[in-house]
Design an enzyme around this catalytic site. Structure first.
Site, short mmCIF file in Angstrom:
data_model
loop_
_atom_site.label_atom_id
_atom_site.label_comp_id
_atom_site.label_asym_id
_atom_site.label_seq_id
_atom_site.Cartn_x
_atom_site.Cartn_y
_atom_site.Cartn_z
N ASN A 62 -11.16 -2.72 -4.92
CA ASN A 62 -10.47 -1.69 -5.71
C ASN A 62 -11.21 -1.32 -7.00
O ASN A 62 -10.87 -0.33 -7.66
CB ASN A 62 -9.02 -2.11 -6.01
CG ASN A 62 -8.10 -2.02 -4.81
OD1 ASN A 62 -7.13 -2.78 -4.68
ND2 ASN A 62 -8.37 -1.08 -3.90
N ARG A 76 -4.70 -1.80 9.12
CA ARG A 76 -5.89 -2.62 8.90
C ARG A 76 -5.57 -3.71 7.88
O ARG A 76 -4.56 -3.65 7.19
CB ARG A 76 -7.08 -1.77 8.44
CG ARG A 76 -6.82 -0.92 7.22
CD ARG A 76 -8.08 -0.10 6.83
NE ARG A 76 -7.78 0.87 5.77
CZ ARG A 76 -7.74 2.19 5.95
NH1 ARG A 76 -8.00 2.73 7.12
NH2 ARG A 76 -7.47 2.99 4.93
N ARG A 118 -1.04 9.14 -9.97
CA ARG A 118 -1.00 7.93 -9.15
C ARG A 118 -0.41 6.74 -9.91
O ARG A 118 0.25 5.88 -9.33
CB ARG A 118 -2.43 7.57 -8.68
CG ARG A 118 -3.03 8.56 -7.70
CD ARG A 118 -4.49 8.21 -7.40
NE ARG A 118 -4.63 6.88 -6.84
CZ ARG A 118 -4.46 6.57 -5.54
NH1 ARG A 118 -4.16 7.53 -4.68
NH2 ARG A 118 -4.58 5.33 -5.13
N ASP A 137 0.83 -1.21 0.00
CA ASP A 137 0.00 0.00 0.00
C ASP A 137 0.86 1.27 0.00
O ASP A 137 1.98 1.27 0.53
CB ASP A 137 -0.92 -0.01 1.23
CG ASP A 137 -2.06 1.00 1.10
OD1 ASP A 137 -2.40 1.38 -0.04
OD2 ASP A 137 -2.60 1.40 2.15
N GLY A 138 0.32 2.34 -0.58
CA GLY A 138 0.99 3.64 -0.54
C GLY A 138 1.50 4.13 -1.89
O GLY A 138 2.17 5.17 -1.95
N GLY A 146 -0.17 5.47 -4.42
CA GLY A 146 -0.78 6.75 -4.79
C GLY A 146 -0.16 7.90 -4.03
O GLY A 146 0.18 8.94 -4.62
N ARG A 147 0.02 7.72 -2.73
CA ARG A 147 0.62 8.79 -1.92
C ARG A 147 2.07 9.04 -2.31
O ARG A 147 2.55 10.17 -2.31
CB ARG A 147 0.51 8.45 -0.43
CG ARG A 147 -0.88 8.77 0.13
CD ARG A 147 -1.13 8.10 1.44
NE ARG A 147 -1.39 6.68 1.25
CZ ARG A 147 -1.31 5.77 2.22
NH1 ARG A 147 -0.94 6.14 3.43
NH2 ARG A 147 -1.61 4.51 1.97
N SER A 187 -7.88 -4.72 5.46
CA SER A 187 -8.52 -4.41 4.17
C SER A 187 -8.95 -5.65 3.38
O SER A 187 -8.75 -5.71 2.16
CB SER A 187 -7.63 -3.49 3.32
OG SER A 187 -7.42 -2.25 3.96
#
Ligand code: IPE
Ligand code: IPE
Ligand code: MG
Length: 248
Positions: free
Chosen positions: A65, A187, A30, A17-18, A20-21, A189
């Protein structure tokens, strides 16, 4: 039976995860983060194999997603095709066996063909097994396993935990010893709900495209320091409680 209290996990599961950031921080779309994420995955598979990890399972696209903007979803589907054509030969020659886990019904025939080819070309490899969870959800997995068990005619009184595990998407692997999530969220997810019952959890703020050897070693060090009791009381008993399910 392999002892469970070794310092190297046998199976590592990762929520990548991460992306996009990572891109947003650089004022980039992204998609650039997702592209860098593929490179991080290639690095990580090699790093895991080098450390003697036998199974690595990564969350690449969740059942949820599909809620993302159409442009991002189609970008991710296109990235699958690019990644397979760019990296499959290399992974195949390096002894990586690749399995795709998830619901293949909803993906395009092109993506499905790429997945089929990926599995076929790597099926006899033995160095490390990379399972890519794509259009995967932990709840979907439990339901599809129950459905297949019913279809196979398993009578209710024979439906034990071990028997149901045979129908789960990761039946080719032991349960994950170490679960890593990058990107700072704490989490699950809807990743491997059934299989993480006794996994050691490790959450890091590192954004997935930045994940590398140092982050992996930090996660392994945390794992090595944990006392896995599996509901028992003494560390000395832990090997007796090892996951005895044989992995294919
Ligand atoms: C994970 O990165 C990759 C996928 C879910 C496909 P994200 O795209 O969720 O990145 P963030 O969480 O928005 O930074
Ligand atoms: C989990 O990340 C799914 C993948 C990494 C493929 P998400 O970014 O989709 O999770 P949430 O929405 O933050 O829970
Ligand atoms: Mg995310």
């Amino acid at each position: 039976m392999k002892p469970v209290s070794t310092s190297i996990p046998r199976h590592v599961a990762i929520v990548m995860d991460g992306n996009g950031r990572w891109a947003n921080k650089r004022f980039m779309p992204r998609f650039v983060g997702h592209k860098q994420g593929v490179d991080a995955l290639m690095r990580t598979v090699k790093a895991c194999a080098d450390r003697g990890i036998e199974y690595v399972t990564v969350f690449a696209f969740s059942s949820e997603n599909w809620k993302r903007p159409e442009e991002e979803v189609s970008g991710l589907m296109g990235l699958v095709l690019v990644a397979v054509s760019k990296y499959l030969a290399k992974l195949a020659s390096e002894g990586v066996r690749i399995r795709i886990v998830g619901d293949r019904e909803a993906v395009s025939s092109q993506v499905r063909a790429a997945w089929d080819e990926t599995e076929r070309r790597t099926e006899h490899n033995e160095r490390i097994t990379l399972s890519v969870a794509f259009n995967y959800g932990g709840r979907w997995d439990v339901v599809q396993a129950c459905r297949r068990a019913i279809e196979a005619g398993v009578p209710a009184h024979e439906l034990t935990e071990a028997r149901l595990s045979e129908f789960m998407a990761l039946s080719h692997a032991p349960d994950p010893d170490l679960f890593i999530r990058t990107g700072g969220e704490v989490r699950i997810s809807n990743f491997l709900l059934w299989q993480v019952a006794y996994s050691e959890l490790h959450f890091t703020d590192c954004l997935w495209p930045d994940f590398g050897d140092a982050e992996l070693d930090a996660a392994i060090a945390t794992f090595a320091a944990r006392d896995r009791r599996f509901g028992g009381v003494k560390t000395a008993l832990a090997p007796l409680m090892a996951d005895t399910r044989s992995a294919a």
